[in-house]
Design a protein around this motif. Sequence first.
Motif, PDB file in Angstrom:
ATOM      1  N   LYS A  39       0.853  -1.198   0.000  1.00  0.00           N
ATOM      2  CA  LYS A  39       0.000   0.000   0.000  1.00  0.00           C
ATOM      3  C   LYS A  39       0.878   1.232   0.000  1.00  0.00           C
ATOM      4  O   LYS A  39       1.828   1.327   0.774  1.00  0.00           O
ATOM      5  N   ARG A  40       0.560   2.172  -0.861  1.00  0.00           N
ATOM      6  CA  ARG A  40       1.215   3.481  -0.833  1.00  0.00           C
ATOM      7  C   ARG A  40       0.550   4.278   0.284  1.00  0.00           C
ATOM      8  O   ARG A  40      -0.687   4.324   0.359  1.00  0.00           O
ATOM      9  N   LEU A  41       1.372   4.882   1.118  1.00  0.00           N
ATOM     10  CA  LEU A  41       0.839   5.609   2.271  1.00  0.00           C
ATOM     11  C   LEU A  41       0.678   7.092   1.986  1.00  0.00           C
ATOM     12  O   LEU A  41       0.055   7.797   2.766  1.00  0.00           O
ATOM     13  N   GLY A  42       1.239   7.567   0.898  1.00  0.00           N
ATOM     14  CA  GLY A  42       1.078   8.961   0.514  1.00  0.00           C
ATOM     15  C   GLY A  42       2.346   9.754   0.697  1.00  0.00           C
ATOM     16  O   GLY A  42       3.416   9.226   0.949  1.00  0.00           O
ATOM     17  N   ASP A  43       2.209  11.055   0.612  1.00  0.00           N
ATOM     18  CA  ASP A  43       3.344  11.950   0.827  1.00  0.00           C
ATOM     19  C   ASP A  43       2.914  13.254   1.483  1.00  0.00           C
ATOM     20  O   ASP A  43       3.639  14.223   1.505  1.00  0.00           O
ATOM     21  N   GLY A  44       1.704  13.273   2.066  1.00  0.00           N
ATOM     22  CA  GLY A  44       1.208  14.492   2.694  1.00  0.00           C
ATOM     23  C   GLY A  44       1.733  14.703   4.093  1.00  0.00           C
ATOM     24  O   GLY A  44       2.101  15.811   4.478  1.00  0.00           O
ATOM     25  N   ASP A  45       1.782  13.646   4.892  1.00  0.00           N
ATOM     26  CA  ASP A  45       2.272  13.735   6.267  1.00  0.00           C
ATOM     27  C   ASP A  45       3.753  13.421   6.315  1.00  0.00           C
ATOM     28  O   ASP A  45       4.286  12.739   5.430  1.00  0.00           O
ATOM     29  N   PRO A  46       4.425  13.854   7.395  1.00  0.00           N
ATOM     30  CA  PRO A  46       5.833  13.456   7.546  1.00  0.00           C
ATOM     31  C   PRO A  46       5.935  11.930   7.639  1.00  0.00           C
ATOM     32  O   PRO A  46       5.045  11.276   8.193  1.00  0.00           O
ATOM     33  N   PRO A  47       7.011  11.354   7.120  1.00  0.00           N
ATOM     34  CA  PRO A  47       7.164   9.899   7.154  1.00  0.00           C
ATOM     35  C   PRO A  47       6.988   9.291   8.547  1.00  0.00           C
ATOM     36  O   PRO A  47       6.377   8.230   8.677  1.00  0.00           O
ATOM     37  N   ALA A  48       7.488   9.934   9.570  1.00  0.00           N
ATOM     38  CA  ALA A  48       7.366   9.388  10.925  1.00  0.00           C
ATOM     39  C   ALA A  48       5.900   9.264  11.343  1.00  0.00           C
ATOM     40  O   ALA A  48       5.519   8.306  12.023  1.00  0.00           O
TER      41      ALA A  48
END
Length: 166
Positions: A39-48
């Motif tokens: 699953k791609r988790l996105g890129d909106g939030d910081p990785p942590a």
Amino acid sequence: MYSLNVPVPGRVAALAADLARELPGAHDRRRGEHTLVVKRLGDGDPPAVMEARAREVLADRPPFAVRIDGIDMFEEATNGSSPVVYLSVESPGLFDLHEHLCEYFDPIPKIEGDDYTPHVTLARDGDMAAAKRLCERDVEPIEWVVDELSFLDAEHGNEAGRVALG
């Protein structure tokens, strides 16, 4: 893009690299670069933040079996060059996990949710006739049990951590 992936065993990466040699002019993945996206988790939030959220969602999810059982292709890729030749994956547990994660992380249109096709990419681009010939080949199935997942930071091209299942 930040994603959750199944670590690809060495024998799968070796098979992928060997088969990619039969696709002249294609852009292959080098050994160690093969992935199986859950699953791609996105890129909106910081990785942590995404990683912590995913760990919470994955709590108590069991290990599952995966089977590489053939060669197929996307003649027209959703993104990037085509064709995309890949090792096909059979795994009810992987599909179940993907659906579970889609409840917490928005599915990427046209490639996730109902459109999810788990696969290990051999190569992109190249000769269509060679790709079709390769897809007619049989491969010896490879099976393994997935008991951990990796977080991949595509922007930096590296694994950013792992999470155990079960």
